[in-house]
Enzyme design. Structure first.
Site, mmCIF file in Angstrom:
data_model
loop_
_atom_site.group_PDB
_atom_site.id
_atom_site.type_symbol
_atom_site.label_atom_id
_atom_site.label_comp_id
_atom_site.label_asym_id
_atom_site.label_seq_id
_atom_site.Cartn_x
_atom_site.Cartn_y
_atom_site.Cartn_z
ATOM 1 N N ASN A 1 1.164 -1.758 0.239
ATOM 2 C CA ASN A 1 -0.072 0.347 -0.209
ATOM 3 C C ASN A 1 0.753 1.115 0.243
ATOM 4 O O ASN A 1 2.193 1.226 0.960
ATOM 5 C CB ASN A 1 -0.966 0.385 1.097
ATOM 6 C CG ASN A 1 -1.605 1.322 1.494
ATOM 7 O OD1 ASN A 1 -1.785 2.284 1.212
ATOM 8 N ND2 ASN A 1 -3.048 1.073 1.402
ATOM 9 N N HIS B 1 -5.402 3.452 -1.381
ATOM 10 C CA HIS B 1 -6.379 4.210 -1.445
ATOM 11 C C HIS B 1 -6.708 5.452 -1.330
ATOM 12 O O HIS B 1 -6.520 6.590 -0.912
ATOM 13 C CB HIS B 1 -6.377 3.536 0.784
ATOM 14 C CG HIS B 1 -8.191 4.226 1.189
ATOM 15 N ND1 HIS B 1 -8.447 3.195 2.361
ATOM 16 C CD2 HIS B 1 -9.073 5.222 0.794
ATOM 17 C CE1 HIS B 1 -9.389 3.581 2.638
ATOM 18 N NE2 HIS B 1 -10.475 3.995 1.980
ATOM 19 N N ARG C 1 -8.656 9.044 -0.669
ATOM 20 C CA ARG C 1 -9.766 9.273 0.026
ATOM 21 C C ARG C 1 -10.226 10.747 -0.670
ATOM 22 O O ARG C 1 -9.190 11.156 -1.409
ATOM 23 C CB ARG C 1 -9.152 9.150 1.318
ATOM 24 C CG ARG C 1 -8.819 7.420 1.940
ATOM 25 C CD ARG C 1 -8.781 8.550 3.561
ATOM 26 N NE ARG C 1 -7.840 7.126 4.250
ATOM 27 C CZ ARG C 1 -9.078 6.072 5.099
ATOM 28 N NH1 ARG C 1 -9.983 6.813 5.136
ATOM 29 N NH2 ARG C 1 -8.621 4.926 5.031
ATOM 30 N N GLU D 1 -8.627 0.405 -2.673
ATOM 31 C CA GLU D 1 -9.594 0.362 -1.542
ATOM 32 C C GLU D 1 -9.973 1.824 -1.886
ATOM 33 O O GLU D 1 -9.962 3.127 -2.235
ATOM 34 C CB GLU D 1 -8.940 0.213 -0.456
ATOM 35 C CG GLU D 1 -8.444 -1.033 -0.680
ATOM 36 C CD GLU D 1 -7.220 -0.944 0.300
ATOM 37 O OE1 GLU D 1 -6.880 -0.315 1.343
ATOM 38 O OE2 GLU D 1 -7.178 -2.763 0.616
ATOM 39 N N THR E 1 -7.961 6.333 9.719
ATOM 40 C CA THR E 1 -7.900 5.373 10.046
ATOM 41 C C THR E 1 -9.211 4.142 9.129
ATOM 42 O O THR E 1 -10.153 5.300 9.889
ATOM 43 C CB THR E 1 -6.611 4.540 10.059
ATOM 44 O OG1 THR E 1 -6.498 3.826 8.771
ATOM 45 C CG2 THR E 1 -6.684 4.261 10.498
ATOM 46 N N HIS F 1 -4.358 -3.776 7.516
ATOM 47 C CA HIS F 1 -4.584 -2.650 8.147
ATOM 48 C C HIS F 1 -3.518 -3.378 9.673
ATOM 49 O O HIS F 1 -4.233 -4.613 10.342
ATOM 50 C CB HIS F 1 -5.894 -2.412 8.542
ATOM 51 C CG HIS F 1 -6.194 -1.680 8.768
ATOM 52 N ND1 HIS F 1 -6.408 -0.121 8.420
ATOM 53 C CD2 HIS F 1 -5.793 -0.827 10.113
ATOM 54 C CE1 HIS F 1 -6.355 0.899 9.239
ATOM 55 N NE2 HIS F 1 -5.705 0.508 10.718
ATOM 56 N N GLY G 1 0.919 -1.317 4.769
ATOM 57 C CA GLY G 1 1.652 0.165 4.127
ATOM 58 C C GLY G 1 1.764 0.561 5.349
ATOM 59 O O GLY G 1 3.371 0.982 5.263
ATOM 60 N N HIS G 2 0.740 0.665 6.025
ATOM 61 C CA HIS G 2 1.786 1.480 7.464
ATOM 62 C C HIS G 2 3.358 1.185 8.112
ATOM 63 O O HIS G 2 4.029 1.820 7.477
ATOM 64 C CB HIS G 2 0.655 2.036 8.125
ATOM 65 C CG HIS G 2 1.011 3.106 9.847
ATOM 66 N ND1 HIS G 2 0.385 3.917 9.478
ATOM 67 C CD2 HIS G 2 1.915 2.168 10.741
ATOM 68 C CE1 HIS G 2 0.679 4.729 10.595
ATOM 69 N NE2 HIS G 2 1.208 4.274 11.364
HETATM 70 C C1 LIG Z 1 -8.255 -0.122 4.031
HETATM 71 C C2 LIG Z 1 -7.013 -0.264 5.079
HETATM 72 O O1 LIG Z 1 -7.435 -0.933 6.103
HETATM 73 C C3 LIG Z 1 -6.131 0.359 4.356
HETATM 74 O O2 LIG Z 1 -5.834 0.080 3.361
HETATM 75 C C4 LIG Z 1 -6.245 1.533 4.478
HETATM 76 O O3 LIG Z 1 -6.040 2.138 3.228
HETATM 77 C C5 LIG Z 1 -5.711 2.323 5.547
HETATM 78 O O4 LIG Z 1 -5.770 4.063 5.132
HETATM 79 P P1 LIG Z 1 -4.930 4.981 5.675
HETATM 80 O O5 LIG Z 1 -3.343 4.462 5.146
HETATM 81 O O6 LIG Z 1 -5.141 6.232 5.519
HETATM 82 O O7 LIG Z 1 -5.413 4.713 7.140
HETATM 83 N N1 LIG Z 2 -5.738 -3.234 3.250
HETATM 84 C C1 LIG Z 2 -4.640 -2.817 4.536
HETATM 85 C C2 LIG Z 2 -4.384 -1.946 3.201
HETATM 86 O O1 LIG Z 2 -4.216 -1.565 2.415
HETATM 87 C C3 LIG Z 2 -3.118 -1.285 4.145
HETATM 88 O O2 LIG Z 2 -2.589 -1.286 5.900
HETATM 89 P P1 LIG Z 2 -1.612 -0.434 6.720
HETATM 90 O O3 LIG Z 2 -0.666 -1.839 6.184
HETATM 91 O O4 LIG Z 2 -1.220 0.480 6.293
HETATM 92 O O5 LIG Z 2 -2.574 -0.471 7.651
#
Ligand SMILES: CC(=O)[C@@H](O)[C@H](O)COP(=O)(O)O
Ligand SMILES: NCC(=O)COP(=O)(O)O
EC number: 2.6.99.2
Length: 252
Positions: free
Chosen positions: A7, A43, A45, A70, A114, A205, A228-229
């Site tokens: 992500n 994602h 937004r 997403e 989020t 997530h 991603g995070h």
């Molecule tokens: C749906 C999900 O859990 C993540 O893919 C989402 O993209 C997190 O969004 P943020 O990166 O804006 O926190």
């Molecule tokens: N759908 C989860 C995603 O794309 C990334 O979530 P995160 O690892 O940023 O919490």
């Protein structure tokens, strides 16, 4: 093997903190793919706080791996507040213009920090069904962001979803605590129901290098994780190549 989809939201967040194109979202995607990532997730937004509609258009034209977009299908069009940044045309319009391999529908409101919950299909199922039908008519695989609730997962199948993405925030929060096993059991049961009704299983997530291996090896037939995070933070320390390899090792 479970596919690893990276992500890009947090790279876009860093980029948006200045009026610049650095770091490049596209270049980061290319580096992750070259290092072994199987797919890319974004994602967009409505406030375009990180991923912008322009990123989606550019990635869609360049990527040769699975592209997963997403978002909330009911998210309306929104004016851009930045020079040289296109307006947000509405989530479904982005999908119509980009036709990604997969679209993961998420019930986020526009002001959420989020994503923090799955769909309530008793409430939203009727208005999601025609959206799912349109997405499938565009050749887009549809995944619904869901909590580990067996009854809700059965409804996801009833309204035509191809897959579900289990929202793993509660699992990540419980990891290492006394509640870990009881929470993980809920996700295992949910994965069994998904398999029983013929839904593919994705997850995402707050998955990370500590909690991913147990989750992947506990649930039934996990097809894809999107991360991603934690990945972005880990890559600062490990470097992208080693970080991708570390996450792939958790999925073997
Ligand atoms: C749906 C999900 O859990 C993540 O893919 C989402 O993209 C997190 O969004 P943020 O990166 O804006 O926190
Ligand atoms: N759908 C989860 C995603 O794309 C990334 O979530 P995160 O690892 O940023 O919490």
């Amino acid at each position: 093997m479970t596919a690893l989809s990276i992500n890009l939201n947090k790279i876009a967040l860093i980029r948006n903190s200045r009026d610049t194109e650095y770091p490049s979202v596209v270049l980061h995607a290319v580096r992750c793919i070259t290092a072994g990532a199987h797919g890319i997730t974004v994602h967009p937004r409505p406030d375009q706080r990180h991923i912008r509609a322009d990123d989606c258009y550019e990635l869609a034209s360049l990527l040769d791996v699975e592209f997963n977009i997403e978002g909330n299908p009911f998210a309306p069009a929104c004016k851009s507040d930045r020079r040289y940044v296109s307006d947000y045309p509405g989530f479904m319009e982005i999908i119509r213009l980009t036709r990604p391999a997969q679209c993961t529908l998420v019930p986020d409101t526009d002001s959420q920090l989020t994503s923090d919950h799955g769909f309530d299909l008793r409430k939203d199922g009727d208005r999601l069904a025609p959206i799912i039908a349109e997405l499938k008519s565009l050749g887009v695989r549809v995944s619904l962001f869901m909590d580990p609730d067996p009854a809700q997962i059965r409804l996801a199948k009833d309204i035509g979803a191809d897959r579900i993405e289990l929202y793993t925030g509660p699992y990540a929060e419980s990891f290492g605590s006394l509640h870990q096993d009881s929470v993980l059991k809920q996700f295992i049961a949910a994965s069994d129901v998904a398999a029983e009704v013929g839904l593919g299983l994705n997850a995402g997530h707050d998955l990370n290098l500590h909690n991913l291996f147990l989750f992947k090896n506990s649930v039934h037939k996990l097809l894809e994780v999107s991360i991603g995070h934690a990945f972005t933070v880990d890559a600062i320390e490990l470097g992208i190549d080693n970080c991708i390899k570390s996450y792939l090792n958790c999925l073997r």
